[in-house]
Motif scaffolding. Structure first.
Motif, PDB file in Angstrom:
ATOM      1  N   ASP A  20       0.829  -1.200   0.000  1.00 19.33           N
ATOM      2  CA  ASP A  20       0.000   0.000   0.000  1.00 19.33           C
ATOM      3  C   ASP A  20       0.873   1.265   0.000  1.00 19.33           C
ATOM      4  O   ASP A  20       1.822   1.371   0.781  1.00 19.33           O
ATOM      5  N   PHE A  21       0.539   2.213  -0.862  1.00 18.22           N
ATOM      6  CA  PHE A  21       1.276   3.475  -0.907  1.00 18.22           C
ATOM      7  C   PHE A  21       1.250   4.189   0.440  1.00 18.22           C
ATOM      8  O   PHE A  21       2.187   4.909   0.800  1.00 18.22           O
ATOM      9  N   LYS A  22       0.162   4.001   1.192  1.00 21.65           N
ATOM     10  CA  LYS A  22       0.014   4.708   2.463  1.00 21.65           C
ATOM     11  C   LYS A  22       0.998   4.229   3.525  1.00 21.65           C
ATOM     12  O   LYS A  22       1.185   4.899   4.537  1.00 21.65           O
ATOM     13  N   THR A  23       1.627   3.074   3.312  1.00 24.26           N
ATOM     14  CA  THR A  23       2.598   2.558   4.291  1.00 24.26           C
ATOM     15  C   THR A  23       4.033   2.748   3.825  1.00 24.26           C
ATOM     16  O   THR A  23       4.960   2.184   4.407  1.00 24.26           O
ATOM     17  N   MET A  24       4.236   3.549   2.794  1.00 23.91           N
ATOM     18  CA  MET A  24       5.593   3.783   2.282  1.00 23.91           C
ATOM     19  C   MET A  24       6.505   4.456   3.300  1.00 23.91           C
ATOM     20  O   MET A  24       7.718   4.283   3.273  1.00 23.91           O
ATOM     21  N   ASN A  25       5.909   5.242   4.212  1.00 25.21           N
ATOM     22  CA  ASN A  25       6.725   5.922   5.220  1.00 25.21           C
ATOM     23  C   ASN A  25       7.524   4.938   6.055  1.00 25.21           C
ATOM     24  O   ASN A  25       8.616   5.257   6.533  1.00 25.21           O
TER      25      ASN A  25
END
Length: 492
Positions: free
Chosen positions: A432-437
């Motif tokens: 998921d892009f939202k977990t890239m951090n």
């Protein structure tokens, strides 16, 4: 030296890391084991001994005061304690300058007798402000390093006004705690107390249970020695500060920009190029997340003229250089340039993009510096539409350190093919892009030269690292043992 030592040492380090990861701070135990200190404080205890407080109840108040004092770091350079006794009149029982030890303080508290008249709480606060907190009575000059605290214990409605004088006390920098007992007037407590009310106003049904507030006030004054409790993330050396800490490194190591990890590498120059997939499958909203992710990694780099230089290349069906190495030599300028990057869309020609950085990005005419470590961070969210094998192989043969990052439909076999050895340290994937951090936190651009693990010097360095980790773990285990012993003693 046995040939198998490095791999065994690796296993040992993994065990150490696992052990450290399971260590959690035990705040209550830390207090019990004396692993916290009280911040330097001028503390004045203001106690209601009006006729509504029976002698037996006043004795319970004194027990409460004694237990609060017991949890303090008492001393002329630590916490000084004064006690004001009031009813219709005010009596200064203990000045801030009078007693310098807990034993003497507690003995003085035990001798206090109730005044058994009216309830002039406003007068008592006025006295504390004008006399008890004065330099003549032992108070220190007001400064950010010295806390001024008053704790008021009362069980009734005051016969005078408290609002205005309480405001003056707070304005003078005194933190006001108000404890009410039994039929106390709650609105008066709120008028006296500092903000937020929930932290500074307490109520108990009777004096018989006032002792239950002891823990709250012990914790309120407790400033944990976070280094001693192990509640820190320093890799090598932890230096205590009041309620905080800072990290440092042993001789021969450099503190990294994250402020906690240490590197045996010099802060040498490196050329870092981001190769970013801007294909249509990424989608505009996710592309904005990718840009934020790039800037999180930029924040971790030591960007400067003679240190890290950063370039940015975007690709889809074609390749576009956003900016070359060395154009921006400050983090702010780099981040601003990343934010301005426009989304390309179209296909996913990862092989073509890899060839671009080989033929262009890492060449002197595009800002690359001769003799400087070369790092490429390749991001993609899907399968390449062309062949990547030859370009990925050539990049690694040229000595470039290749990081491969994939999201969503990225093909993990392709990511592994791009990534440098050891692959586990250079390949990252999230669905998921939202977990890239999370990847940004894990991805650390290491610019050390690779060493032959069979060389004696390499093994000796590795041993030293293991020994350092062992010593850190032993200290942490000793701290845990002390806290467990303190808990057991407390439970017993």
């Amino acid at each position: 030296m046995k040939p198998g030592l490095p791999s065994c040492a690796c296993v040992l380090l993994l065990c150490l890391l696992g052990a450290q990861a399971t260590t959690e701070p035990l705040n209550a135990a830390a207090m019990a084991a004396g692993l916290c200190k009280t911040r330097p404080t001028d503390l004045v205890l203001i106690v209601d001994s009006s006729r509504s407080v029976r002698p037996s109840e006043f004795e319970q108040v004194k027990v409460f005061l004694t237990k609060v004092i017991e949890g303090l770091d008492v001393g002329p350079n630590a916490t000084r304690v004064g006690v004001v006794n009031y009813a219709s009149r005010v009596k200064n029982e203990v000045s801030l300058k009078t007693h310098r030890t807990k034993a003497a303080l507690m003995k003085a508290v035990s001798r206090i007798e109730p005044l058994s008249t009216g309830t002039m709480t406003g007068l008592a606060i006025q006295f504390a402000l004008n006399v008890a907190f004065s330099e003549a009575e032992g108070a220190r000059v007001r400064s950010p390093d010295i806390s001024k605290v008053a704790i008021i214990v009362t069980d009734g409605r005051p016969q005078d006004n408290v609002r205005e004088i309480a405001v003056k006390a707070r304005d003078a920098g005194i933190e006001m705690f108000a404890i009410g007992v039994g039929r106390v007037d709650m609105s008066t407590l709120k008028q006296m107390a500092s903000e937020p009310e929930d932290d500074h106003v307490d109520y108990v049904e009777s004096y018989s249970v006032i002792e239950k507030l002891t823990k709250k006030f012990q914790e309120a004054f407790c400033v944990s020695d976070l280094c001693a409790t192990g509640d820190h993330d320093c890799e090598q050396v932890c230096i205590s500060k009041p309620g905080s800490y800072k990290c440092a490194c042993k001789d021969g190591f450099t503190l990294m920009e994250d402020g906690r990890s240490c590197s045996a590498c010099s802060a040498s120059a490196t050329d870092v190029v981001f190769l970013i997939d801007g294909s249509k499958s990424v989608r505009p909203e996710n592309f904005e997340l990718v840009k934020k992710w790039i800037n999180l990694i930029v924040e971790k780099l030591d960007v400067a003229e003679n240190k890290a230089h950063v370039g940015l290349v975007q690709y889809s069906s074609s390749v576009r250089q956003e900016f070359p190495l060395g154009r921006h030599n400050s983090k702010k300028d780099l981040k601003d340039a990343v934010k301005k990057m426009a989304y390309m869309e179209r296909g996913t020609m990862t092989g073509q993009a890899l060839n671009y950085i080989l033929d262009n990005s890492f060449t002197p005419n595009q800002g690359a510096r001769p003799g400087v470590s070369k790092v490429a961070i390749v991001f993609t969210d899907g399968r390449s539409q062309d062949y990547i094998g030859d370009a990925a192989k050539k990049a690694k043969e040229l000595g470039y350190k290749m990081y491969a990052v994939g999201v969503g439909n990225a093909v993990e076999d392709e990511l592994r093919e791009i990534a440098s050895e050891p692959i586990a340290e250079h390949y990252f994937y999230t669905a998921d892009f939202k977990t890239m951090n999370q990847i940004a936190k894990k991805l650390h651009v290491n610019i050390c030269e690779e060493e032959n693990p069979c060389e004696c010097e390499s093994i000796v360095k590795f041993q030293k690292k293991v020994e350092g980790a062992l010593q850190a773990l032993i200290k942490k285990l000793e701290g845990i043992a002390k806290r467990i012993a303190a808990l057991e003693k407390k439970i017993a």
